[in-house]
Write a protein that holds these residues in place. Structure first.
Motif, PDB file in Angstrom:
ATOM      1  N   GLU A  67      17.188   3.057 -38.573  1.00 27.20           N
ATOM      2  CA  GLU A  67      17.434   2.441 -37.282  1.00 27.20           C
ATOM      3  C   GLU A  67      16.103   2.517 -36.533  1.00 27.20           C
ATOM      4  N   HIS A  73      10.578  10.810 -39.898  1.00 29.24           N
ATOM      5  CA  HIS A  73      10.171  12.197 -40.110  1.00 29.24           C
ATOM      6  C   HIS A  73      10.280  12.565 -41.581  1.00 29.24           C
ATOM      7  N   GLY A  75      12.376  14.176 -43.196  1.00 31.89           N
ATOM      8  CA  GLY A  75      13.696  13.934 -43.797  1.00 31.89           C
ATOM      9  C   GLY A  75      13.808  12.496 -44.288  1.00 31.89           C
ATOM     10  N   SER A  79      14.365  10.492 -48.125  1.00 34.13           N
ATOM     11  CA  SER A  79      15.219   9.343 -48.412  1.00 34.13           C
ATOM     12  C   SER A  79      14.412   8.157 -48.961  1.00 34.13           C
ATOM     13  N   CYS A 266      23.327   7.757 -48.992  1.00 37.06           N
ATOM     14  CA  CYS A 266      23.241   8.216 -47.607  1.00 37.06           C
ATOM     15  C   CYS A 266      23.457   9.719 -47.556  1.00 37.06           C
ATOM     16  N   PHE A 300      24.147  12.525 -50.416  1.00 33.85           N
ATOM     17  CA  PHE A 300      23.321  13.668 -50.834  1.00 33.85           C
ATOM     18  C   PHE A 300      23.022  14.526 -49.606  1.00 33.85           C
ATOM     19  N   LEU A 303      17.670  16.733 -45.807  1.00 36.30           N
ATOM     20  CA  LEU A 303      16.632  17.753 -45.830  1.00 36.30           C
ATOM     21  C   LEU A 303      16.703  18.583 -44.556  1.00 36.30           C
ATOM     22  N   THR A 310      14.615  17.895 -37.523  1.00 37.94           N
ATOM     23  CA  THR A 310      14.572  16.538 -38.067  1.00 37.94           C
ATOM     24  C   THR A 310      15.680  15.731 -37.414  1.00 37.94           C
ATOM     25  N   SER A 311      15.435  15.355 -36.201  1.00 39.83           N
ATOM     26  CA  SER A 311      16.328  14.455 -35.486  1.00 39.83           C
ATOM     27  C   SER A 311      15.424  13.622 -34.598  1.00 39.83           C
TER      28      SER A 311
END
Ligand code: ATP
Ligand code: MG
Length: 607
Positions: A67, A73, A75, A79, A266, A300, A303, A310-311
């Motif tokens: 998005e 980041h 994380g 992905s 995801c 999955f 991280l 990690t937000s």
């Protein structure tokens, strides 16, 4: 340093593949030919569109769907490596899709930063002459058509309950939901209402379109989830065309299906949404709107990295509250921050490979990330000497030995140690720097009264200036008003220069790093430490701002040898004994060097 794109070759070549249950799933699908009948018309589209296309040349399709509401980041890097990596390894294609169905939060600054980040990691969404870069908002027309289809077939209804009523009637884990009084309207009535919603005849929030599934389902996500809401907002792509917008849980499966994604990967928090994902696509496939077989969702573990948040939302708060200098502050776990800190794409790919992919949440130790960087830079980063906490050392007998106080001599040292040179590879040219009467040494390398076992400079001790001469310390030469040593004295021992036949004639107790006053260049060095003191700064709803480390940045003026002062921005080095450093991409300039500490030489996180 070379800038090869490691992502183009299988990262695990020649090594056993790390645990990744997704590989098994994909290999199984390929064996069974699950997706063999798929067709691809060259662009995303509905069943009729794809039917007219060729058999899909991609054996699998994955996607990375950020998005665009912030910077990516570490994380997301996991992905990206996963989705693009699987596509690469199995003859597939990975799409980069901007999940921009929420009209309010997106920004082109973020879109561009995401494109840069994925490219920097070495991945590419070009395949067979097509650019697989998509925007979810381009699918709004289809999403609306699908909504009408659901309504017409009794699979969706317009609910005019208030938000509070809807919440109360949803029930909870122990209590089934209660049907909305609007649930039994006829398809024709619902269709009329939906069109009124679309045409702007109702207020924001006055009604929603809901899927009609099962208000008693043990999975609350199946208790007639909302799929469209009224929201008067200008969208960055579609402008004011729409005043109704699809909910994420409705939009996402459709985006995947239109793009002929096979494996939709995801994070675990979407596990409970999977039944709705499957329900929705099954309805649209049976109605002939979408091609069968539909994509499948796999989850999955995200991280979680110690000492890191990690937000995107929380990272944005650090930026907007000026806790850091920006999204690319070298303490930030953003991809731009890691890059500015001195991380290489190779080190991040290695990290993603090493942590593997699992189905259970856990914390990865920050030291794992750092050791991947050390591993990558070990054989690449040229060595150099820098003195971070300088005190002057004067070689008092210099004129006696060399004829004049102003005499200087060149010293040479290899840019890379022998062990870092692969067979057949030409070593880089040696570094050249001067030695003279005065040199800078680290303050901690002199002790007037040495503690037990101390091997460096103290009166009477003999040490080597690394790559230069052996010297004998004579003591403190000067002190300031506080008694702090401001000058150290020593005598140079003639004939002992490194690399000459007499080098070993005098045995030194230690070798210390140094930079001559004659050729050293002052440099700003930014010594970064962890941004948070708590290994789990935001766990359990904690206020992560309270965990900020007040000493996460220390800036010093150091002296560096000429090879470092002439660095190009972004060039990485090993400052001998201190760690890995990078010439800052933003502030470094030849003549005004600025370095960031990427990581120390050893793991210091456990201490
Ligand atoms: P944030 O909470 O930071 O905004 P997000 O999941 O909302 O993260 P998206 O832009 O929606 O951010 O994420 C794009 C992709 O990256 C998703 O497929 C998501 O699963 C994945 N992703 C996000 N955070 C992580 C993480 N910590 N570990 C692994 N994958 C992640
Ligand atoms: Mg999100």
């Amino acid at each position: 340093m070379s800038s090869t794109h490691p992502a183009n070759t299988s990262a695990a070549e020649g090594e056993p593949k790390v645990s990744n249950f997704l590989r098994q799933i994909i290999e199984n699908d390929l064996d069974k030919g699950t997706y063999q009948s798929r067709r691809w018309a060259g662009s995303p589209g509905d069943a009729a569109h794809q039917e007219a296309g060729q058999p899909d040349p991609a054996r699998i399709r994955t996607r990375f769907p950020p998005e665009p509401n912030g910077y990516l980041h570490v994380g997301h890097a996991k992905s990206i490596c996963l989705n693009f990596g699987l596509a690469r390894d199995y003859g597939g294609i990975c799409h980069l899709r901007f999940d921009d169905t929420n009209p309010e939060k997106e920004d082109t600054e973020y879109v561009n930063s995401i494109i840069d980040a994925v490219k920097w990691l070495g991945f590419d969404w070009q395949a067979q002459g097509t650019t697989h870069l998509y925007q979810a908002s381009d699918y709004f027309d289809f999403m609306y058509r699908a909504a009408e289809y659901l309504v017409q077939n009794g699979h969706a209804y317009v609910d005019e309950q208030t938000t509070e009523q809807m919440r109360a009637n949803r029930g909870d884990f122990g209590k089934p939901g209660v049907d909305s009084p609007f649930r039994s309207r006829t398809p024709a009535e619902n269709l009329a209402r939906l069109r009124e919603m679309r045409d702007g005849q109702h207020e924001d929030g006055s009604m929603v379109l809901r899927a009609k599934i099962d208000m008693a389902s043990p999975n609350i996500n199946l208790r007639d989830p909302a799929i469209y809401r009224i929201r008067r907002a200008t969208h960055h792509n579609t402008g004011d065309k729409w005043c109704i917008y699809p909910m994420y849980t409705y939009a996402h499966p459709i985006e995947d299906a239109l793009e002929q994604i096979t494996h939709s990967i995801c994070t675990l928090e979407f596990e409970d949404q999977r039944p709705f994902y499957d329900w929705l696509l099954a309805r649209l496939c049976e109605g002939g709107l979408l091609k069968s077989p539909p994509p499948r969702q796999y989850e999955f573990a995200r991280l979680n990295l110690t000492y890191v948040i990690t937000s995107k939302r929380k990272l944005a708060q650090l930026v907007y509250d000026h806790k850091v200098s920006g999204w690319d502050d070298p303490r930030m776990p953003t991809i731009v921050g890691l890059r500015r800190r001195g991380y290489t794409p190779e080190s991040i790919l290695l990290f993603a490979e090493r942590i593997g992919v699992t189905k259970s949440d856990s914390w990865i130790d920050y030291s794992t990330l750092e050791s991947c960087l050390r591993e990558d830079l070990e054989n690449k980063a040229h060595r150099g000497m820098a003195v971070l906490d300088p005190v002057k050392l004067v070689l008092t007998n210099w004129a006696e030995v060399f004829g004049s106080d102003g005499y200087t001599e060149d010293c040479t040292q290899p840019a890379l140690p022998h062990s870092a040179i692969a067979e057949g590879q030409t070593p880089p040219p040696d570094r050249v720097f001067k030695i003279g009467k005065e040199v800078w040494i680290e303050r901690e390398d002199f002790e007037e009264v040495p503690p037990k076992g101390y091997k460096r400079l103290f009166p009477g001790n003999v040490v080597r200036l690394k790559g230069g001469y052996v010297i004998e310390c004579t003591g403190a030469g000067a002190k300031d008003a506080n008694g702090q040593v401001t000058e150290v004295h020593a005598k140079v021992i003639a004939g002992t220069k490194s690399g000459t036949p007499g080098a070993d004639s005098v045995k030194a107790k230690a070798a210390i790093t140094w930079v001559s006053v004659a050729s050293g260049v002052p440099a700003e060095v930014r010594l970064y430490d962890r941004l948070f003191l708590d290994p789990h700064p935001d766990a359990g709803g904690k206020d992560f701002i309270e965990a900020l480390n007040p000493n996460s940045l220390k800036v010093v003026t150091a002296y560096v040898e000429p090879s470092l002062a002439n660095a190009k921005p972004d060039e990485k080095f090993q400052f001998e004994r201190h760690g890995y450093f990078v010439a800052d991409r933003v502030d470094h300039a030849v003549g005004k060097p600025v370095f960031n500490r990427a990581t120390g030489l050893k793991d210091s996180w456990g201490k």
